[in-house]
Design a protein around this motif. Structure first.
Motif, PDB file in Angstrom:
ATOM      1  N   MET A   1     -14.675  19.332 -34.494  1.00 54.84           N
ATOM      2  CA  MET A   1     -15.801  19.459 -35.433  1.00 54.84           C
ATOM      3  C   MET A   1     -17.106  19.711 -34.689  1.00 54.84           C
ATOM      4  SD  MET A   1     -15.872  18.637 -38.792  1.00 54.84           S
ATOM      5  CE  MET A   1     -17.508  18.060 -39.009  1.00 54.84           C
ATOM      6  N   PRO A   2     -18.041  20.488 -35.105  1.00 55.59           N
ATOM      7  CA  PRO A   2     -17.911  21.507 -36.131  1.00 55.59           C
ATOM      8  C   PRO A   2     -17.310  22.779 -35.524  1.00 55.59           C
ATOM      9  CG  PRO A   2     -20.181  21.410 -35.336  1.00 55.59           C
ATOM     10  CD  PRO A   2     -19.410  20.404 -34.552  1.00 55.59           C
ATOM     11  N   GLY A   3     -16.336  23.352 -36.194  1.00 54.51           N
ATOM     12  CA  GLY A   3     -15.619  24.489 -35.621  1.00 54.51           C
ATOM     13  C   GLY A   3     -16.145  25.841 -36.064  1.00 54.51           C
ATOM     14  N   PHE A   4     -16.842  25.882 -37.206  1.00 49.20           N
ATOM     15  CA  PHE A   4     -17.397  27.172 -37.658  1.00 49.20           C
ATOM     16  C   PHE A   4     -18.591  27.575 -36.786  1.00 49.20           C
ATOM     17  CE2 PHE A   4     -15.654  28.979 -41.571  1.00 49.20           C
ATOM     18  CZ  PHE A   4     -14.698  28.026 -41.886  1.00 49.20           C
ATOM     19  N   THR A   5     -19.451  26.617 -36.505  1.00 45.33           N
ATOM     20  CA  THR A   5     -20.703  26.938 -35.800  1.00 45.33           C
ATOM     21  C   THR A   5     -20.451  27.626 -34.453  1.00 45.33           C
ATOM     22  OG1 THR A   5     -21.678  25.060 -36.942  1.00 45.33           O
ATOM     23  CG2 THR A   5     -22.942  25.981 -35.093  1.00 45.33           C
TER      24      THR A   5
ATOM     25  N   LEU B   1     -21.484  24.643 -43.194  1.00 48.46           N
ATOM     26  CA  LEU B   1     -22.819  24.770 -42.616  1.00 48.46           C
ATOM     27  C   LEU B   1     -22.686  25.249 -41.180  1.00 48.46           C
ATOM     28  CD1 LEU B   1     -24.405  21.411 -43.826  1.00 48.46           C
ATOM     29  CD2 LEU B   1     -24.676  23.674 -44.854  1.00 48.46           C
TER      30      LEU B   1
ATOM     31  N   ASP C   1       0.214  33.570 -39.640  1.00 44.66           N
ATOM     32  CA  ASP C   1      -0.097  32.289 -40.281  1.00 44.66           C
ATOM     33  C   ASP C   1       1.009  32.003 -41.281  1.00 44.66           C
ATOM     34  OD1 ASP C   1      -3.001  30.544 -40.621  1.00 44.66           O
ATOM     35  OD2 ASP C   1      -1.343  30.139 -42.013  1.00 44.66           O
ATOM     36  N   ARG C   2       1.381  30.745 -41.372  1.00 47.54           N
ATOM     37  CA  ARG C   2       2.487  30.436 -42.276  1.00 47.54           C
ATOM     38  C   ARG C   2       2.072  30.445 -43.741  1.00 47.54           C
ATOM     39  NH1 ARG C   2       3.753  24.172 -40.958  1.00 47.54           N
ATOM     40  NH2 ARG C   2       1.854  23.275 -41.777  1.00 47.54           N
TER      41      ARG C   2
ATOM     42  N   GLY D   1     -17.451  21.884 -44.689  1.00 46.29           N
ATOM     43  CA  GLY D   1     -18.713  21.701 -45.405  1.00 46.29           C
ATOM     44  C   GLY D   1     -19.528  22.982 -45.440  1.00 46.29           C
TER      45      GLY D   1
ATOM     46  N   TYR E   1     -21.386  14.937 -50.636  1.00 53.58           N
ATOM     47  CA  TYR E   1     -20.697  14.714 -49.386  1.00 53.58           C
ATOM     48  C   TYR E   1     -20.911  13.277 -48.968  1.00 53.58           C
ATOM     49  CZ  TYR E   1     -18.749  16.804 -45.232  1.00 53.58           C
ATOM     50  OH  TYR E   1     -17.924  17.164 -44.222  1.00 53.58           O
TER      51      TYR E   1
ATOM     52  N   VAL F   1      -7.674  23.903 -42.361  1.00 53.50           N
ATOM     53  CA  VAL F   1      -8.896  23.090 -42.405  1.00 53.50           C
ATOM     54  C   VAL F   1     -10.092  23.969 -42.797  1.00 53.50           C
ATOM     55  CG1 VAL F   1     -10.423  21.616 -41.028  1.00 53.50           C
ATOM     56  CG2 VAL F   1      -7.968  21.532 -40.650  1.00 53.50           C
ATOM     57  N   SER F   2     -10.036  25.243 -42.412  1.00 49.68           N
ATOM     58  CA  SER F   2     -11.179  26.141 -42.658  1.00 49.68           C
ATOM     59  C   SER F   2     -11.543  26.272 -44.139  1.00 49.68           C
ATOM     60  CB  SER F   2     -10.901  27.527 -42.078  1.00 49.68           C
ATOM     61  OG  SER F   2     -10.772  27.453 -40.686  1.00 49.68           O
TER      62      SER F   2
ATOM     63  N   ILE G   1     -10.732  30.048 -38.968  1.00 52.49           N
ATOM     64  CA  ILE G   1     -11.955  30.571 -38.349  1.00 52.49           C
ATOM     65  C   ILE G   1     -11.745  30.805 -36.846  1.00 52.49           C
ATOM     66  CG2 ILE G   1     -12.975  28.252 -37.958  1.00 52.49           C
ATOM     67  CD1 ILE G   1     -14.927  31.420 -38.867  1.00 52.49           C
ATOM     68  N   THR G   2     -10.962  29.935 -36.192  1.00 49.98           N
ATOM     69  CA  THR G   2     -10.780  30.069 -34.739  1.00 49.98           C
ATOM     70  C   THR G   2      -9.929  31.293 -34.407  1.00 49.98           C
ATOM     71  OG1 THR G   2     -10.883  27.653 -34.604  1.00 49.98           O
ATOM     72  CG2 THR G   2     -10.048  28.812 -32.667  1.00 49.98           C
TER      73      THR G   2
ATOM     74  N   ASP H   1       5.873  31.812 -40.273  1.00 51.51           N
ATOM     75  CA  ASP H   1       5.856  30.537 -39.558  1.00 51.51           C
ATOM     76  C   ASP H   1       6.179  30.754 -38.076  1.00 51.51           C
ATOM     77  OD1 ASP H   1       5.676  27.843 -39.272  1.00 51.51           O
ATOM     78  OD2 ASP H   1       7.460  27.335 -40.450  1.00 51.51           O
ATOM     79  N   PHE H   2       5.400  30.136 -37.207  1.00 51.88           N
ATOM     80  CA  PHE H   2       5.732  30.131 -35.776  1.00 51.88           C
ATOM     81  C   PHE H   2       6.824  29.091 -35.578  1.00 51.88           C
ATOM     82  CE2 PHE H   2       5.174  27.972 -31.700  1.00 51.88           C
ATOM     83  CZ  PHE H   2       5.213  29.030 -30.812  1.00 51.88           C
TER      84      PHE H   2
END
Ligand SMILES: Cc1cc2nc3c(=O)[nH]c(=O)nc-3n(C[C@H](O)[C@H](O)[C@H](O)COP(=O)(O)OP(=O)(O)OC[C@H]3O[C@@H](n4cnc5c(N)ncnc54)[C@H](O)[C@@H]3O)c2cc1C
Length: 500
Positions: free
Chosen positions: A365-369, A55, A39-40, A53, A290, A48-49, A19-20, A197-198
Motif C-alpha cells: 500500500m499504496p500501490g496505485f501511486t 487516490l 489473469d484468471r 480508495g 472510509y 485488489v485494484s 495496476i502493477t 489461470d497460472f
C-alpha cells in the motif's frame, strides 16, 4: 481481445492484470519485447485494484499513511522519507497528471483537510504539520475554527481547527486507470489473455515453461504480479519462498451523489495507528465513507460485507458530518490490504533466489501511486537480467476514453447520436449512460456486467442496476452473441439470470 496462441515463445509473461501488471506491460510496450499478460479473472482490475480508495497521493495524506503505520520515532520517519519506496511514490505522483492526460483518465486534484475535535487531536494535527513538511507534494495551511467552517460548513460542531493540503492528492477511479493501461498496452502490441489461470512453471533451457488454464508458454521471464495471491502464484512455480503475506480488511460505504457539495475536501480527524476515518468527495458527486480499522484476517477471500461493519461505518461517518444518514448509502464493499513479512514497510520486488527468471513484484500500500515508477524499476531489473530492450520506433503514448454522454454539450451529443443512434437511448438513468456507451465498452473488451460498469458507470447509481440491469444484459447478449443466461456479473459463479 488479443488472445495468446499455445505455442508462443515470449520474452515476458506477466501474471496479474491489476495496476502493477498492466503498468509494467505498458512500460515494456515501449520496446520490442514479446509480452503476454494473463489473469484468471474475465476482466482486468478484478483483484485488489478494484477496491482501492483511488487516490494518488503524497503530502499530508502520505503523512497520514505513515501515522497509520505508527512511525513514532523521528529516526524511523527520516529513514522512511529517504527510502526507495518514497522515491517511487514521488516519481509516480509527480508524473501522474501527464500520464492521466495521455491516457484520458478522469482525475481531479482534491484537498485533504484533517480537523481536530479535542486537545489530543490538536496535538496530532501539529505533529502531522511537522511530518508532512518532510514529504514532497503538499501545500499546507493551518485553519482556525472560522476558516475551517468556511471551508467545510457541514462538519461536526465539535471541530476546532484544521490542517489543509491543497496539492498533495489526486482523485481517480482505480479500475478506469487500469482499463486505460490495458487498452493502451493492447494498442502497442501487448497481448492479454483473461480467464487464464497460472498453474505452474518449470525451468527449461534457460527459460520457463509456463502451464496455464489455456495452454503452455515458453517465457524468458515471468513476473509475479498476483496481488493478494502472489504467494500462491510463487508456490505454483514450485521453488519455495522466504516470505508470507498478511491481510487486513476494511469495509467502505458509497453515498448517493445527490449529496454533491456536502463536503468539499477529503475530511476527517488525523488518522492514527491502524485507524482511519475519512469522507472523500468523489468526482461524480458521491461521498466515499472510509471509516475503518485495519482488521487482520486469515481468510484473504473474506470480502463479504457485514451488518456490524456497516453499522460501524455509519456511526463513524455521523461523527464527522452529522447530517449524513444511512438512507444515503448506495452500496458497500470490502477491500483487503496486503503486506509481505520480508520487507514489511516496502514492496517486495526481487528475482526468486532459485529461479531468477521468476521475478516477484508484490507491491505494498499504496500501490496505485507509485505504479509507473515501479514499472520502470521492474523493466530496469529485467534489463539487468539480460532482457534486450530495443526501443520501438513508434510507441502510441495516448488513448481516448469512451465519451461520457452525461458530460457532453448539446452539440457534442447531437454529433455522437448522428454517428450512432444508440447514443440517443439512455439505458442507466441514475448515471445517464447510453446504449452507445455500453456498445463501445463491449467493443473494447468488456464481457461481464462489472466490466461494463467500470467502463461506463452503468448500474453504479442509486438503483444499483435494479432498473437498468436487465436492459444492459439484453444489450450484452445481443452484441456479444451469447445467450442472456450466460451473462455474469463478474465471471464464473456470479450468474444474474434469476435476478434480471
Ligand atoms: C481498501 C483499499 C484502499 C486502497 N487505497 C489506495 C489508494 O487510495 N491509493 C493507492 O495508491 N493505493 C491504494 N490501495 C492499494 C492498491 O489498491 C494496491 O496496492 C494495488 O491495487 C495492488 O495492485 P496489484 O496489481 O499489485 O494487485 P491486484 O490488483 O490484486 O492484481 C493481481 C491480479 O493477479 C491475478 N491473479 C492472482 N492469481 C492468479 C493466477 N494464479 N493466475 C492468473 N492471475 C492471477 C488476480 O486475479 C488479480 O487481477 C488500496 C488498497 C485497499 C485494499
Amino acid at each position: 481481445m488479443n488472445a495468446a496462441r499455445r505455442t508462443d515463445v515470449l520474452d515476458v509473461l506477466i501474471v496479474g492484470a491489476g495496476i502493477t501488471g498492466l503498468s509494467i506491460a505498458r512500460e515494456l510496450a515501449r520496446h520490442r519485447v514479446r509480452t503476454l499478460v494473463i489473469d484468471r479473472e474475465p476482466e482486468v482490475s478484478m483483484g485488489v485494484s478494484k477496491t482501492a480508495g483511488s487516490l494518488i497521493y503524497m503530502g499530508l495524506f502520505q503523512a497520514a499513511s505513515l501515522a497509520i503505520k505508527d512511525l513514532g520515532a523521528r529516526a524511523d520517519l527520516e529513514a522512511e522519507t529517504r527510502s526507495e519506496r518514497m522515491r517511487l511514490l514521488w516519481e509516480g505522483f509527480s508524473g501522474f497528471d501527464r500520464l492521466a492526460h495521455q491516457l484520458d483518465i478522469a482525475h481531479k486534484h482534491v484537498g485533504v483537510l484533517f480537523f481536530a475535535r479535542d486537545e489530543a487531536e490538536l496535538a496530532q494535527l501539529r505533529r502531522f504539520q511537522d511530518l508532512a513538511g518532510h514529504i514532497p507534494g503538499g501545500t499546507l495551511t493551518w485553519l482556525d475554527q472560522e476558516a475551517l467552517f468556511r471551508a467545510e460548513p457541514n462538519l461536526t460542531p465539535e471541530a476546532k481547527a484544521g490542517l489543509l493540503d491543497t496539492t498533495g492528492t489526486i482523485s481517480i477511479f482505480g479500475p478506469e486507470y487500469v482499463i486505460a493501461l490495458y487498452e493502451n498496452a493492447l494498442a502497442n502490441g501487448v497481448r492479454v489473455s483473461l480467464a487464464t489461470d497460472f498453474l505452474a512453471a518449470e525451468s527449461r533451457n534457460g527459460r520457463l515453461l509456463v502451464r496455464t488454464g489455456r495452454g503452455e508458454f515458453l517465457a524468458r521471464f515471468v513476473l509475479n504480479c498476483g496481488g493478494k495471491y502472489a504467494d500462491l502464484v510463487a508456490d505454483r512455480a514450485g521453488q519455495g519462498r522466504d516470505w508470507n503475506l498478511s491481510f487486513y480488511r476494511s469495509q467502505a460505504l458509497i453515498l448517493d451523489k445527490r449529496l454533491a457539495g456536502t463536503i468539499n475536501h477529503i475530511v476527517g480527524p488525523p488518522p492514527g495507528p491502524g485507524r482511519i476515518d475519512l469522507l472523500y468527495p468523489l468526482s461524480e458527486g458521491n461521498i466515499h465513507v472510509y471509516g475503518a480499522n485495519y482488521d487482520h484476517i486469515e481468510d484473504r477471500d473474506f470480502t463479504a460485507t457485514t451488518e456490524a461493519h456497516f453499522a460501524d461505518g455509519i456511526r463513524r461517518m455521523k461523527r464527522l458530518v452529522p447530517g449524513l444518514s444511512e438512507k444515503d448509502v448506495v452500496t458497500s464493499y470490502v477491500g483487503v490490504r496486503v503486506f509481505n513479512d520480508k520487507s514489511v514497510d516496502d514492496h517486495l520486488i526481487e528475482p526468486h533466489p532459485r529461479l531468477p527468471n521468476l521475478i516477484n513484484v508484490v507491491v505494498r500500500m499504496p500501490g496505485f501511486t507509485p505504479a509507473p515508477a515501479v514499472a520502470r524499476k521492474v523493466v530496469g531489473l529485467l534489463a539487468g537480467q539480460g532482457l534486450d530492450l530495443v526501443e520501438k520506433k513508434k510507441f502510441i503514448s495516448t488513448r481516448r476514453a469512451i465519451p461520457r454522454f452525461r458530460f457532453l454539450s448539446p452539440e457534442e451529443r447531437a454529433r455522437l447520436i448522428a454517428s450512432d443512434p444508440a447514443y440517443g437511448r439512455i439505458v442507466c438513468r441514475c448515471e445517464t449512460v447510453t446504449e452507445g456507451e455500453i456498445k463501445e465498452a463491449l467493443r473494447r473488451g468488456a464481457t461481464t456486467l462489472q466490466g461494463v460498469q467500470f467502463r461506463t458507470r452503468a448500474g453504479m447509481g442509486r438503483c444499483q442496476r435494479n432498473h437498468c440491469g436487465p436492459r444492459i444484459m439484453e444489450i450484452m447478449a445481443r452484441e456479444l452473441g451469447v445467450p442472456r443466461k450466460e451473462i455474469t456479473f463478474k465471471g464464473a459463479g456470479s450468474i444474474l439470470a434469476g435476478r434480471a
